[in-house]
Structure formats: structure tokens, C-alpha cells
Design a protein around this motif. Structure first.
Motif, PDB file in Angstrom:
ATOM      1  N   THR A  34      -2.604  -3.110   1.964  1.00  0.00           N
ATOM      2  CA  THR A  34      -2.200  -1.785   1.443  1.00  0.00           C
ATOM      3  C   THR A  34      -2.065  -1.785   0.037  1.00  0.00           C
ATOM      4  OG1 THR A  34       0.127  -1.919   1.647  1.00  0.00           O
ATOM      5  CG2 THR A  34      -1.146  -0.931   3.463  1.00  0.00           C
ATOM      6  N   VAL A  35      -2.239  -0.698  -0.835  1.00  0.00           N
ATOM      7  CA  VAL A  35      -2.053  -0.583  -2.117  1.00  0.00           C
ATOM      8  C   VAL A  35      -1.124   0.707  -2.522  1.00  0.00           C
ATOM      9  CG1 VAL A  35      -4.005  -1.790  -3.101  1.00  0.00           C
ATOM     10  CG2 VAL A  35      -4.165   0.740  -2.735  1.00  0.00           C
ATOM     11  N   VAL A  36      -0.309   0.833  -3.448  1.00  0.00           N
ATOM     12  CA  VAL A  36       0.182   1.974  -3.771  1.00  0.00           C
ATOM     13  C   VAL A  36      -0.677   2.846  -4.332  1.00  0.00           C
ATOM     14  CG1 VAL A  36       2.090   2.693  -5.241  1.00  0.00           C
ATOM     15  CG2 VAL A  36       2.383   0.773  -4.304  1.00  0.00           C
ATOM     16  N   GLY A  37      -0.819   4.116  -3.652  1.00  0.00           N
ATOM     17  CA  GLY A  37      -1.712   5.245  -3.994  1.00  0.00           C
ATOM     18  C   GLY A  37      -1.094   6.371  -3.877  1.00  0.00           C
ATOM     19  N   LEU A  38      -2.053   7.604  -3.665  1.00  0.00           N
ATOM     20  CA  LEU A  38      -1.882   8.949  -3.322  1.00  0.00           C
ATOM     21  C   LEU A  38      -0.775   9.633  -4.357  1.00  0.00           C
ATOM     22  CD1 LEU A  38      -1.400   8.439   0.355  1.00  0.00           C
ATOM     23  CD2 LEU A  38      -3.364   8.560  -1.062  1.00  0.00           C
ATOM     24  N   ALA A  45      -6.001   0.373   2.719  1.00  0.00           N
ATOM     25  CA  ALA A  45      -5.107   1.875   2.944  1.00  0.00           C
ATOM     26  C   ALA A  45      -4.295   1.977   1.677  1.00  0.00           C
ATOM     27  CB  ALA A  45      -4.431   1.584   4.048  1.00  0.00           C
ATOM     28  N   GLN A  46      -4.629   3.255   1.075  1.00  0.00           N
ATOM     29  CA  GLN A  46      -3.488   3.670   0.110  1.00  0.00           C
ATOM     30  C   GLN A  46      -2.499   4.320   0.575  1.00  0.00           C
ATOM     31  OE1 GLN A  46      -5.412   6.040  -3.035  1.00  0.00           O
ATOM     32  NE2 GLN A  46      -7.255   5.251  -2.798  1.00  0.00           N
ATOM     33  N   TYR A  77      -8.801   3.916   2.158  1.00  0.00           N
ATOM     34  CA  TYR A  77      -8.382   5.487   3.022  1.00  0.00           C
ATOM     35  C   TYR A  77      -6.802   5.543   2.773  1.00  0.00           C
ATOM     36  CZ  TYR A  77      -6.411   2.668   6.988  1.00  0.00           C
ATOM     37  OH  TYR A  77      -5.678   1.825   7.685  1.00  0.00           O
ATOM     38  N   SER A  78      -6.427   6.867   2.929  1.00  0.00           N
ATOM     39  CA  SER A  78      -5.037   7.156   2.829  1.00  0.00           C
ATOM     40  C   SER A  78      -4.504   7.098   4.342  1.00  0.00           C
ATOM     41  CB  SER A  78      -4.904   8.465   2.320  1.00  0.00           C
ATOM     42  OG  SER A  78      -5.557   9.725   3.164  1.00  0.00           O
TER      43      SER A  78
END
Length: 575
Positions: free
Chosen positions: A439-443, A298-299, A266-267
Motif C-alpha cells: 500500500t501507499v498513502v493516497g486519495l 493499493a492507495q 487502486y483505492s
């Protein structure tokens, strides 16, 4: 005769698994890494990498190249920033499944939610599919500069099953739910990496209608989860509601993860309004869920998630004013000439934005919280430079000041409004989110928001800002930062064959002059179908990007090679 297809010599190799870099050679054959160390054999092609870092290709799990992958073979701007695999179909929007009479509805959703112009999609999409497996078959014929993987978008699925009822606030029948469940399973078996949905009330058509997925109640979201459970594979990607109690929203996501038995992504953002600690509530819920064995992730974005205003972009402070409407599709020079007329200036400043979409109106009105972009991109602007603050110091209105700023650089000036993640004028919340193990880097949203956002440059910014330039108390070790862009997102979506430099892994590689990493300002180009406009952002420091052992970019320039292909389904860990 060459022993290998490619040998990279003398670079500092970071394996993408969080280990420190070591000087070594690396050899590639048949698209795979076959040796790392001191390599005596010769390569058909050799690259000298002394003084450079050698990393896995970056994996971007949050893009929207669903259309672009069909009308061109370069997935820029992501491919300009070291990305070698992009996962698309996020936020519940996309183009499959789709019956012929439903195309206009999906185009309207994509235009509103992701800012892809309707004419670009009308001109660029071949529409030679109906089902999601057929869509994957079409993608399977494409030759691209990076690999792509797809997710099943909920809004398209809902429209496919329910037709007009999907957008008319009608609840699904038991038969509808059963069909959505079955089609989700079918998509996963065909090669989708997962299913995606959105609960963000800002996701609307250009006219202001909510995206179809936003009419869904929990029973429908559970139907998608059950489809993943039936398939025994796939990831559930969700954009949660950004306003309201974070604890309630996280509880829903937890129930979805429990129902599916599959990972959920999820963001997560620090919102500019509302309770300033809601993101912390979500992180606490994430910690508890992971402690209980639930694979929820979580992104997070590595910088503010904001938007750009400009006379040639989708929005600027006057784009919804009645007197500016006739100029919207005119060349930039015509807009500038009109705005330099004192009478037109007086008229425009006397008006207010008008539109059927309340989100568009709010977007325009938020210009007063923007900053001049300047000669180089500054994603952490000084609060004293905010337009409303500067205008007050000058003794003029924010509208007057913005009007003057927009005419700088012959009308090419950009205003940057850092919305989410910049509530306190710093990136402390971003650092806390990045530091969380869940968390991961995203969006990054590559392939979307062509005229308002250019965040596909996230990988370059992340390395530069957090691994090179951060204060010592916030600096992320380079080996940790590289893992955050490679193995961690790859593993989150089940692509264990990439994101790591190990023998047996797919040969997706970056060779980077780390000291030279630098972002250029975003700029506008008109190179989409039908002459459509988009933002691009270039970078320095990438000596080479390699996909499946083939060099695709040298010093930021495309070599013409298109070894990228569709990735169907999860891939096991590299040997």
C-alpha cells in the motif's frame, strides 16, 4: 562567488528511503542535490536547519488539479502541506481529450464526481486543446508552485471516441475499442504517467447520471490495458466498485494488470456499510498478487475519508430542502438571517431533501452520523458526540440539533462526517492497511471537492498522527513514515528522480519543525474563478518547502516563486 545555489545546514536528514535520520548539511546546484555531509563550500542562499528534520518533498499520487493548474499557479491546499509533486487525472475524470462540442459533458462529469462548480470551470478553463498531447502541451507552458504529472482519464477518452453514445449506456464497437487503445498509447508516448478509470457507482453528474466510464465492460477496460502494453510504460489507476464482493473486483483488477504488463494502482477503503471484512479480502488478494510478481498497489487514506457539512459548503442537512433552494447562492449572512426566523425554521424542519441525484440525497441524509468539528480538527471523534446520539440525549430530533449547530460561529460552524475508515470508531483498519507492504498513502483529492472535502492535508495528518502521536503499538517510525510520503509513491508512478535525498536527485525538499506540526481547521475562501468557493486548511511546522532547489514556501507563506513544471513520463532512478 558561491559554490552552490543553496546549502541547508545542520538539519537531521531523512533520505526518504527508510533510513534513520542523520545530522548533515545538504547542498543544491542547478536544481539537483550535489552533496550531503559536512559541506565547506558556501551557498548563494543558506538555511540553518538545526533542530529541524529535512525530508524529500512529498509526492501525492491522487489529485485532481487538471483544471486548477490552468487557472492559477498555486496548487493549494496540497502545496501548503509539503507536497512538491502532484499526479492528477485520477478517477477517470478530466478535460482531455475533448472536442469542442463535448466540453459541457466533461464539465458536468467533473462537477458531479469531484464537486468543482460548473461556473468555475466555465470561467477558468481556456479549452485551447482537443487531443491529450495538445493538453499536455498547454500544461507545459504553466509555471506553478509544485510539479505536476497527468494521467489519461477514461471518461474523457470514452466521450472523445464515442460522443453521446458514451453516456447513453451503449457498448463500444470494435472500432471504438481500437481507437481507445491507440489513444492510450499515444497519451503515454506524449508524457502521461498512465490511464485512470472508475467503477464507483457514486461517481455521477450533479443530475445523477453515471460517469461515462461506469458504462464500460471488461473488454473496454482491457483495451486501455492493451494501450499501456503497446506503449510499454504507464500505470493503470482504478477506482473499484466499493459495494459487492471484493474478491470479484480484485480478480478483475488482477486480469487488467496481467493484460497490461504494467503496474496497477487502486483505492482501498473500509466502507461504513456492507460486509465489514471486504477490505481484508482485498488485502489478501493484494498479498497473493504481489507474491505472484504482479505489481499491484493499493492507495489508502491515513484517516477517515469523510465530508464536511456547512451553510457555506456544497451540502448541509437542509441544502436539498425545497425552502432552502432559493438561499443556496445567497451570502452566508442571508442564510443565517433566514434560519434564525422561527417560521422558516419550522418550515425547513417539516421538509425532506429532494433531488434527482440519489447520491446527493444520501449524502445529505447522512448528516446524522456527523460530529461538530470543534475548535480544532478532530478526525477521530468520540462516538458519544455523534449528532444523532447527542440529539437523543437532548430529547430532540437529529434535524433540530443539526439546525442549532449550523448557526454557531455566525454560520461558519462545520460538521464532520467520517464515512469510510471509521466504521468501528477507531483507526485500527487504517493502521492495518498502512502496514501492508503493498500500500501507499493516497486519495487526498487535492483540487477536487472544493465545497465538501479538504483531505489535501493528509501528509501533515499522517506525520503527526502516525509518527508522532500514535500509541507505541501503532506508531510508525518517522523514517518509515517519510518514505511513505516520498520515495514509495514516487516509485509507484515511475518518478524515480524524486522522493529521496540522495546525490543526483531532484532538489525537492521540506524543512520541518516536527514538534510544531499542527493542523488548523478547514475554512472557506472565495478565490476561485468567478468568485468560486473552496475549502483550505493551513498547517504549522513547515519552515520551508523547496522545489527544484528554489524556496517556494517559508513558514506557510508563498514566496512568489513558481519553479514547478509539467513532468512528462516516467523518470529513471536518481544516480
Amino acid at each position: 562567488m558561491a559554490d552552490y545555489d543553496l546549502v541547508i545546514r545542520g538539519g537531521t536528514i531523512f533520505d526518504g528511503l527508510g533510513h534513520r535520520g542523520e545530522a548533515a548539511d545538504l547542498a543544491v546546484k542547478d536544481g539537483r542535490i550535489v552533496a550531503i555531509g559536512q559541506i565547506e563550500g558556501k551557498g548563494r542562499e543558506e538555511i540553518e536547519a538545526a533542530g529541524r528534520i529535512v525530508t524529500p518533498g512529498f509526492v501525492d499520487v491522487h489529485t485532481h488539479y487538471d483544471g486548477q493548474a490552468l487557472w492559477e499557479n498555486r496548487l493549494a491546499p496540497s502545496s501548503n502541506h509539503g507536497v512538491t509533486t502532484a499526479v492528477m487525472g485520477n478517477c477517470g475524470v478530466g478535460f482531455a481529450p475533448c472536442k469542442p462540442h463535448q466540453r459541457d459533458m466533461l464539465v458536468a462529469v467533473m462537477e458531479g464526481v469531484e464537486d468543482v462548480p460548473e461556473v468555475v470551470m466555465t470561467e477558468g478553463l481556456p479549452w485551447n486543446w482537443e487531443t491529450f498531447p495538445e493538453y499536455l502541451d498547454v500544461l507545459d507552458t504553466r509555471e506553478l508552485d509544485i510539479d505536476i504529472a497527468a494521467q489519461l482519464p477514461h471518461s474523457a477518452l470514452r466521450v472523445f471516441v464515442m460522443g453521446e453514445r458514451a453516456a447513453d449506456h451503449e457498448p463500444p464497437t470494435a472500432e471504438d475499442l481500437a481507437q481507445m487503445r491507440a489513444l492510450t498509447t499515444e497519451a503515454i508516448h506524449a508524457g502521461a504517467l498512465g490511464v485512470s478509470t472508475s467503477r464507483n457507482l457514486m461517481h455521477r453528474t450533479k443530475a445523477g447520471e453515471l460517469a461515462p466510464s461506469l458504462h464500460s465492460e471488461e473488454d473496454e477496460l482491457i483495451a486501455l490495458a492493451n494501450g499501456l502494453r503497446d506503449a510499454g510504460d504507464g500505470v493503470y489507476q482504478i477506482i473499484p466498485r466499493v459495494m459487492g464482493p471484493a474478491a470479484d473486483e480484485f480478480a478483475l483488477m488482477r486480469r487488467l494488470a496481467e493484460a497490461s504488463g504494467r503496474p496497477l494502482s487502486y483505492s482501498l477503503l473500509q466502507m461504513p456499510t456492507g460486509d465489514p471484512d471486504e477490505w481484508r479480502v482485498s488485502l489478501d488478494g493484494l498479498s497473493a498478487a504481489r507474491s505472484d510478481g504482479l505489481p499491484i498497489c493499493a492507495q489508502v487514506a491515513p484517516r477517515p475519508v469523510g465530508m464536511l457539512y456547512g451553510l457555506d459548503l456544497s451540502f448541509h442537512p437542509f441544502s436539498l430542502h425545497p425552502s432552502f433552494r432559493p438561499l443556496l447562492d445567497r451570502p452566508l449572512a442571508d442564510k443565517v438571517a433566514a434560519m434564525r426566523d422561527p417560521a422558516f425554521r419550522a418550515q425547513l424542519l417539516s421538509e425532506r431533501p429532494e433531488d434527482s441525484n440519489p447520491v446527493s440525497v444520501k449524502t445529505v441524509q447522512a448528516f446524522r452520523y456527523a460530529y461538530p468539528m470543534g475548535a480544532a480538527p478532530d478526525y477521530e471523534p468520540d462516538l458519544a458526540d455523534r449528532i444523532d446520539t447527542r440529539a437523543a440525549a437532548l430529547g430532540i430530533t437529529a434535524e433540530e440539533h443539526a439546525y442549532d449547530l449550523l448557526l454557531e460561529q455566525d454560520g461558519k460552524a462545520l460538521l464532520y462526517q467520517p464515512g469510510a475508515n471509521y466504521r468501528d470508531g477507531n483507526l485500527d483498519a487504517v493502521h492495518a492497511m498502512l502496514a501492508h507492504p503493498g500500500t501507499v498513502v493516497g486519495l487526498a483529492d487535492g483540487g477536487a471537492h472544493y465545497g465538501m472535502i479538504c483531505d489535501a492535508s493528509f501528509p501533515t495528518f499522517f506525520l503527526k498522527r502516525w509518527a508522532a502521536d500514535a500509541d507505541p503499538d501503532q506508531r510508525i517510525p518517522i523514517e518509515t513514515a517519510i518514505a511513505a510520503l516520498t520515495s514509495e509513491p514516487a516509485d509507484m508512478v515511475g518518478l524515480g528522480d524524486r522522493g529521496r535525498l540522495t546525490v543526483g536527485a531532484k532538489a525537492d525538499i521540506n524543512i520541518i519543525d516536527f514538534a510544531a506540526l499542527r493542523l488548523h481547521n478547514p475554512s472557506v475562501v472565495n478565490d476561485l474563478p468567478a468568485g468560486g468557493r473552496r475549502l483550505r486548511q493551513l498547517a504549522d511546522g513547515y519552515d520551508a518547502t523547496i522545489v527544484s532547489g528554489v524556496v517556494t514556501y517559508r513558514h506557510g507563506r508563498h514566496t512568489g516563486a513558481v519553479p514547478g513544471r509539467l513532468v512528462r513520463g516516467a523518470r529513471p532512478l536518481a544516480a
